[in-house]
Design a protein around this motif. Sequence first.
Motif, PDB file in Angstrom:
ATOM      1  N   SER A  14       0.821  -1.213   0.000  1.00 16.22           N
ATOM      2  CA  SER A  14       0.000   0.000   0.000  1.00 16.22           C
ATOM      3  C   SER A  14       0.856   1.265   0.000  1.00 16.22           C
ATOM      4  O   SER A  14       0.455   2.307  -0.526  1.00 16.22           O
ATOM      5  N   ALA A  15       2.066   1.168   0.563  1.00 14.35           N
ATOM      6  CA  ALA A  15       2.976   2.318   0.584  1.00 14.35           C
ATOM      7  C   ALA A  15       3.792   2.431  -0.697  1.00 14.35           C
ATOM      8  O   ALA A  15       4.552   3.388  -0.874  1.00 14.35           O
ATOM      9  N   GLY A  16       3.648   1.436  -1.584  1.00 12.29           N
ATOM     10  CA  GLY A  16       4.414   1.466  -2.824  1.00 12.29           C
ATOM     11  C   GLY A  16       5.872   1.080  -2.642  1.00 12.29           C
ATOM     12  O   GLY A  16       6.705   1.356  -3.514  1.00 12.29           O
ATOM     13  N   GLU A  17       6.196   0.432  -1.516  1.00  8.90           N
ATOM     14  CA  GLU A  17       7.575   0.005  -1.270  1.00  8.90           C
ATOM     15  C   GLU A  17       7.737  -1.453  -1.669  1.00  8.90           C
ATOM     16  O   GLU A  17       6.956  -2.302  -1.277  1.00  8.90           O
ATOM     17  N   LYS A  18       8.752  -1.726  -2.469  1.00 10.55           N
ATOM     18  CA  LYS A  18       8.992  -3.086  -2.945  1.00 10.55           C
ATOM     19  C   LYS A  18       9.396  -4.003  -1.788  1.00 10.55           C
ATOM     20  O   LYS A  18      10.058  -3.584  -0.841  1.00 10.55           O
ATOM     21  N   ILE A  19       9.009  -5.274  -1.915  1.00 11.12           N
ATOM     22  CA  ILE A  19       9.290  -6.297  -0.908  1.00 11.12           C
ATOM     23  C   ILE A  19      10.506  -7.095  -1.366  1.00 11.12           C
ATOM     24  O   ILE A  19      10.487  -7.703  -2.443  1.00 11.12           O
ATOM     25  N   ALA A  20      11.570  -7.084  -0.570  1.00  7.88           N
ATOM     26  CA  ALA A  20      12.804  -7.781  -0.923  1.00  7.88           C
ATOM     27  C   ALA A  20      12.876  -9.114  -0.197  1.00  7.88           C
ATOM     28  O   ALA A  20      12.880  -9.160   1.036  1.00  7.88           O
ATOM     29  N   VAL A  21      12.943 -10.197  -0.963  1.00  3.84           N
ATOM     30  CA  VAL A  21      12.959 -11.553  -0.408  1.00  3.84           C
ATOM     31  C   VAL A  21      14.156 -12.304  -0.985  1.00  3.84           C
ATOM     32  O   VAL A  21      14.500 -12.136  -2.158  1.00  3.84           O
ATOM     33  N   LEU A  22      14.793 -13.115  -0.176  1.00  2.29           N
ATOM     34  CA  LEU A  22      15.844 -14.018  -0.630  1.00  2.29           C
ATOM     35  C   LEU A  22      15.654 -15.377   0.045  1.00  2.29           C
ATOM     36  O   LEU A  22      15.064 -15.458   1.125  1.00  2.29           O
ATOM     37  N   THR A  23      16.174 -16.416  -0.594  1.00  2.00           N
ATOM     38  CA  THR A  23      16.149 -17.710   0.068  1.00  2.00           C
ATOM     39  C   THR A  23      17.212 -17.740   1.164  1.00  2.00           C
ATOM     40  O   THR A  23      18.223 -17.041   1.101  1.00  2.00           O
ATOM     41  N   ASP A 209       5.072  -6.586  -6.820  1.00  2.36           N
ATOM     42  CA  ASP A 209       5.175  -5.857  -5.553  1.00  2.36           C
ATOM     43  C   ASP A 209       6.485  -6.150  -4.827  1.00  2.36           C
ATOM     44  O   ASP A 209       6.883  -5.403  -3.939  1.00  2.36           O
ATOM     45  N   GLY A 210       7.145  -7.237  -5.201  1.00  2.00           N
ATOM     46  CA  GLY A 210       8.432  -7.572  -4.606  1.00  2.00           C
ATOM     47  C   GLY A 210       9.194  -8.512  -5.507  1.00  2.00           C
ATOM     48  O   GLY A 210       8.721  -8.875  -6.596  1.00  2.00           O
ATOM     49  N   GLN A 211      10.386  -8.897  -5.062  1.00  2.00           N
ATOM     50  CA  GLN A 211      11.233  -9.799  -5.842  1.00  2.00           C
ATOM     51  C   GLN A 211      11.845 -10.833  -4.914  1.00  2.00           C
ATOM     52  O   GLN A 211      12.087 -10.569  -3.734  1.00  2.00           O
ATOM     53  N   VAL A 212      12.135 -12.007  -5.492  1.00  2.00           N
ATOM     54  CA  VAL A 212      12.860 -13.042  -4.759  1.00  2.00           C
ATOM     55  C   VAL A 212      13.891 -13.664  -5.691  1.00  2.00           C
ATOM     56  O   VAL A 212      13.649 -13.777  -6.902  1.00  2.00           O
ATOM     57  N   LEU A 213      15.029 -14.012  -5.153  1.00  2.00           N
ATOM     58  CA  LEU A 213      16.041 -14.781  -5.868  1.00  2.00           C
ATOM     59  C   LEU A 213      16.573 -15.867  -4.942  1.00  2.00           C
ATOM     60  O   LEU A 213      16.509 -15.741  -3.718  1.00  2.00           O
ATOM     61  N   VAL A 214      17.116 -16.907  -5.554  1.00  2.00           N
ATOM     62  CA  VAL A 214      17.841 -17.912  -4.786  1.00  2.00           C
ATOM     63  C   VAL A 214      19.172 -17.298  -4.364  1.00  2.00           C
ATOM     64  O   VAL A 214      19.897 -16.719  -5.171  1.00  2.00           O
ATOM     65  N   LEU A 215      19.493 -17.408  -3.094  1.00  2.00           N
ATOM     66  CA  LEU A 215      20.689 -16.804  -2.522  1.00  2.00           C
ATOM     67  C   LEU A 215      21.941 -17.149  -3.320  1.00  2.00           C
ATOM     68  O   LEU A 215      22.751 -16.276  -3.647  1.00  2.00           O
TER      69      LEU A 215
END
Length: 263
Positions: A14-23, A209-215
């Motif tokens: 809702s704030a327009g901030e991307k979600i950063a995810v990693l394994t 809304d976000g991104q994920v990659l394998v570490l």
Amino acid sequence: MQHNAFSKFLKLKSAGEKIAVLTAYDATFAHLLTEAGADALLVGDSLGMVLQGAPDTLAVRLSDVAYHVRCVRSGAPDAVIIGDMPFGTFQISPERAFANAVKLMAAGASIIKIEGGLTMAPTVRFLTERGIPVCAHVGLLPQWVRAQGGYKVQGRGDTATAVREDALSMEQAGAVTMVLEMIPAVLAAELSTHLQPPTIGIGSGRDCDGQVLVLHDMLGLSAGARKRFVKNFMADAESVQDALIAYVQAVKNGDFPAAENAF
């Protein structure tokens, strides 16, 4: 923890901030990732390939994922941790899926992840109605790679309708967030705009809304040719921690993924 995870993702969207995810698979990297500012850690069945040396994810056991969830929770006590449901642990029946999901939650997962779209909607609904937060996973499905004919982009041309139906069915079933893997960037942008659950892209363009990659991929440690949707953040970093921080910042400011990383 479960409700906080969903609230955190919705607040960021809702704030327009991307979600950063990693394994993450161990306590040491879990700690480093949280220090770098990652919003969530995925204990993925990718561990079958990057830790166990298998050609795909199909042989990963529930006990494997539970073990690594416990390790990650030890290193990141307050993190949002997504635990992957391995192949064969959720397809038999909703009741069996619930029993297995409970084991991952008990090990320390905040959310559990299930691959599949329309066909898995009754199972996702069964879990969410019983207090298990679910991260859906549509598009390319690594556990279904043999049925899908290999690691190929999904949702091009006429097959876009099927991906839309999969995503909508997961939303209606109560999924709290959704991984979109290797679908065209235009389709991912459309889904991210219209779906309430925050979308986490991998090979699906910058408008998720976000991104994920394998570490291991983003640290340049994976064998074989570099995947198009991967960037090696170690290439310009002086340390692993610098590379992790650079990834989080690149996701947050929209620099990653770039056009060359999408389809």
